[in-house]
Scaffold this motif. Structure first.
Motif, PDB file in Angstrom:
ATOM      1  N   LYS A 101       0.810  -1.295   0.126  1.00  0.00           N
ATOM      2  CA  LYS A 101       0.051  -0.194   0.192  1.00  0.00           C
ATOM      3  C   LYS A 101       0.882   1.194  -0.026  1.00  0.00           C
ATOM      4  N   ALA A 102       1.920   1.408   0.407  1.00  0.00           N
ATOM      5  CA  ALA A 102       2.879   2.249   0.783  1.00  0.00           C
ATOM      6  C   ALA A 102       3.770   2.620  -0.507  1.00  0.00           C
ATOM      7  N   LYS A 103       3.775   1.689  -1.467  1.00  0.00           N
ATOM      8  CA  LYS A 103       4.586   1.976  -2.481  1.00  0.00           C
ATOM      9  C   LYS A 103       4.408   3.183  -3.393  1.00  0.00           C
ATOM     10  N   GLY A 104       5.471   3.878  -3.590  1.00  0.00           N
ATOM     11  CA  GLY A 104       5.171   5.187  -4.140  1.00  0.00           C
ATOM     12  C   GLY A 104       5.200   6.293  -3.128  1.00  0.00           C
ATOM     13  N   ALA A 105       5.345   6.167  -1.866  1.00  0.00           N
ATOM     14  CA  ALA A 105       4.984   6.993  -0.848  1.00  0.00           C
ATOM     15  C   ALA A 105       6.456   8.043  -0.981  1.00  0.00           C
ATOM     16  N   ALA A 106       5.978   9.153  -0.763  1.00  0.00           N
ATOM     17  CA  ALA A 106       7.345  10.000  -0.529  1.00  0.00           C
ATOM     18  C   ALA A 106       8.097  10.176   0.763  1.00  0.00           C
ATOM     19  N   ALA A 107       7.293   9.574   1.688  1.00  0.00           N
ATOM     20  CA  ALA A 107       7.882   9.285   3.089  1.00  0.00           C
ATOM     21  C   ALA A 107       6.790   8.195   3.752  1.00  0.00           C
ATOM     22  N   VAL A 149      20.331   3.183   5.658  1.00  0.00           N
ATOM     23  CA  VAL A 149      20.633   3.559   4.183  1.00  0.00           C
ATOM     24  C   VAL A 149      20.393   4.982   3.964  1.00  0.00           C
ATOM     25  N   GLN A 150      20.850   5.499   2.961  1.00  0.00           N
ATOM     26  CA  GLN A 150      21.068   6.709   2.233  1.00  0.00           C
ATOM     27  C   GLN A 150      19.758   7.430   2.020  1.00  0.00           C
ATOM     28  N   ARG A 151      18.752   6.515   1.767  1.00  0.00           N
ATOM     29  CA  ARG A 151      17.479   7.209   1.209  1.00  0.00           C
ATOM     30  C   ARG A 151      16.505   7.610   2.556  1.00  0.00           C
ATOM     31  N   ASN A 152      17.041   6.876   3.497  1.00  0.00           N
ATOM     32  CA  ASN A 152      16.480   7.186   4.955  1.00  0.00           C
ATOM     33  C   ASN A 152      16.903   8.473   5.583  1.00  0.00           C
ATOM     34  N   THR A 159      11.856  -0.313   4.780  1.00  0.00           N
ATOM     35  CA  THR A 159      13.121   0.000   4.483  1.00  0.00           C
ATOM     36  C   THR A 159      13.755  -1.144   3.158  1.00  0.00           C
ATOM     37  N   LEU A 160      13.514  -2.446   3.606  1.00  0.00           N
ATOM     38  CA  LEU A 160      13.910  -3.424   2.713  1.00  0.00           C
ATOM     39  C   LEU A 160      12.931  -3.251   1.514  1.00  0.00           C
ATOM     40  N   ALA A 161      11.649  -2.840   1.442  1.00  0.00           N
ATOM     41  CA  ALA A 161      10.656  -2.582   0.203  1.00  0.00           C
ATOM     42  C   ALA A 161      11.212  -1.261  -0.787  1.00  0.00           C
ATOM     43  N   GLY A 162      12.130  -0.445  -0.216  1.00  0.00           N
ATOM     44  CA  GLY A 162      12.721   0.578  -0.882  1.00  0.00           C
ATOM     45  C   GLY A 162      12.037   1.979  -0.454  1.00  0.00           C
ATOM     46  N   ILE A 163      11.040   1.824   0.415  1.00  0.00           N
ATOM     47  CA  ILE A 163      10.318   3.213   0.732  1.00  0.00           C
ATOM     48  C   ILE A 163      11.101   3.816   1.580  1.00  0.00           C
TER      49      ILE A 163
END
Length: 383
Positions: free
Chosen positions: A166-172, A303-306, A340-344
């Motif tokens: 459900k959270a895929k594509g979320a900005a945060a 991770v860097q994105r977080n 985090t593992l899902a890339g969000i």
């Protein structure tokens, strides 16, 4: 008056209403294994949201409580921001007495008041204030988890997998675990738990020197397991040994649990090899051991994105003149690891302030409800 000034004023106006809801859903006791209780919390929150006109979606579960998504402005143009919290608690029903929740002038006490129902209520208060003050730049979703306290194992991770989808594509993704002042969680250790079952030879305690004592053998294995650590931070703690039937007999079988904490996803295979060697090792002649993995939760790696998300959040807070958040690490597990593992992009600890979590003295500060809602609103409005 700026929009944030109006939002903060609205938060103060709505706080009594949401304080009552906070107490209500904590009074509904919902240990992870009590599906009826978790479902009752989910139903109350989604009904409350529907009365506000928000979109709701429930994903039924067979064993765990149902999970849900509550969305404000689902058709808004911007990338969504996801808020999250878990509805399940740890203590059996009745552990907190009757009523389960009480309040004094500064605190609320009860199951899940901080971990993590307080975070859910702060998120809903923030969403309500945003809507009433005209915010409609992007969707805001609140994802309700149901078996977090057991690492999503009862549902075989179906709950957290649905939430990540459900959270895929979320900005945060802002997770609503309890927060510390000026802190934000960006990494935490994973958890692997194993059950060790040791078999020996039972008999009269007067003959213990001749027998293969399972409990004595287990103590040797525990000593070796608890030595297992490395510079990267793998640690192990073993709980109590369970075995034997009467004081004057040597136990022929016993069981203990080993709890490993680790910082890197690749550590999981290292730990499994440690456990394999520990189970196969010979300590007392005539004893043997079996080890079974009973639960696992990945680490939230740094991770860097977080880190980039937290840096952006701090820019927003600084522009508003608010305290920025220091990145921290924890040894406990969190659903943010799966996110985090899902890339969000994800930051944890956007819940209420309190203490004594996982005890019957759990509490949260009443004034942290509006301050947490203000923090959430400031980030969302400034994103």
């Amino acid at each position: 008056m700026t929009m944030m000034d109006r939002i903060n004023e609205k938060i103060r106006e709505l706080t009594p209403e949401y304080t009552r809801l906070w107490a209500e859903i904590c009074t509904i006791e919902s240990p992870t294994v009590y599906k009826a209780g978790v479902d009752a919390v989910c139903r109350r929150l989604t009904e409350y949201a529907e009365a506000k006109g928000w979109q709701t979606e429930i994903c039924p579960q067979e064993v765990s409580g149902d999970v849900a998504c509550i969305t404000l402005h689902p058709g808004a143009p911007g990338a969504p921001i996801a808020l999250s919290g878990h509805m399940d608690t740890v203590h059996p029903v009745g552990s907190f007495g009757t009523p389960a929740v009480r309040m004094d002038e500064t605190k609320i006490y009860g199951p899940g008041v901080q971990d993590c129902k307080g975070g859910i209520i702060a998120a809903m208060l923030a969403m309500d204030a945003l809507e009433q003050c005209g915010f409609d730049a992007r969707p805001v979703m609140l994802l309700l988890q149901s078996d977090e306290e057991k690492g999503s194992m009862p549902s075989r991770q179906a709950t957290i997998n649905w939430i990540c989808e459900k959270a895929k594509g979320a900005a945060a993704f802002l997770n609503g675990e309890g927060r510390g002042i000026g802190k934000a969680l960006v990494s935490c250790k994973g958890i692997l738990r194993f059950e060790f079952r040791v078999h020996g030879v039972g008999g009269h305690s007067s003959q213990c020197y001749k027998l293969s004592n399972a409990i004595l053998d287990a103590t040797y294995r525990i000593q070796e397991l608890e030595k297992q650590k490395n510079p990267d931070g793998i640690t192990c703690n073993c709980g109590t040994i369970s075995g034997g039937t009467v004081p004057n007999a040597v136990a022929e079988e016993c069981v203990f649990t080993a709890d490993f904490r680790f910082p890197q996803y690749t550590d999981m295979e290292v730990i499994r090899e440690i456990v394999r060697r520990a189970a196969e090792a010979e300590h007392l002649s005539g004893c043997r051991c079996e080890a079974v993995e009973i639960s696992h939760r990945p680490p939230m790696e740094r991770v860097q994105r977080n880190l980039d998300l937290l840096a952006h959040i701090n820019e927003i807070l600084a522009a508003r003149g608010m305290q920025t958040l220091e990145p921290t690490r924890a040894n406990g597990g969190t659903d943010a690891a799966y996110v985090t593992l899902a890339g969000i992009p994800c930051v944890d600890s956007f819940g209420v302030i309190g203490g004594s979590v996982h005890t019957v003295n759990e509490f949260a500060l009443l004034d942290s409800l509006p301050s947490t809602a203000e923090l959430i609103c400031t980030v969302i409005a400034g994103f």
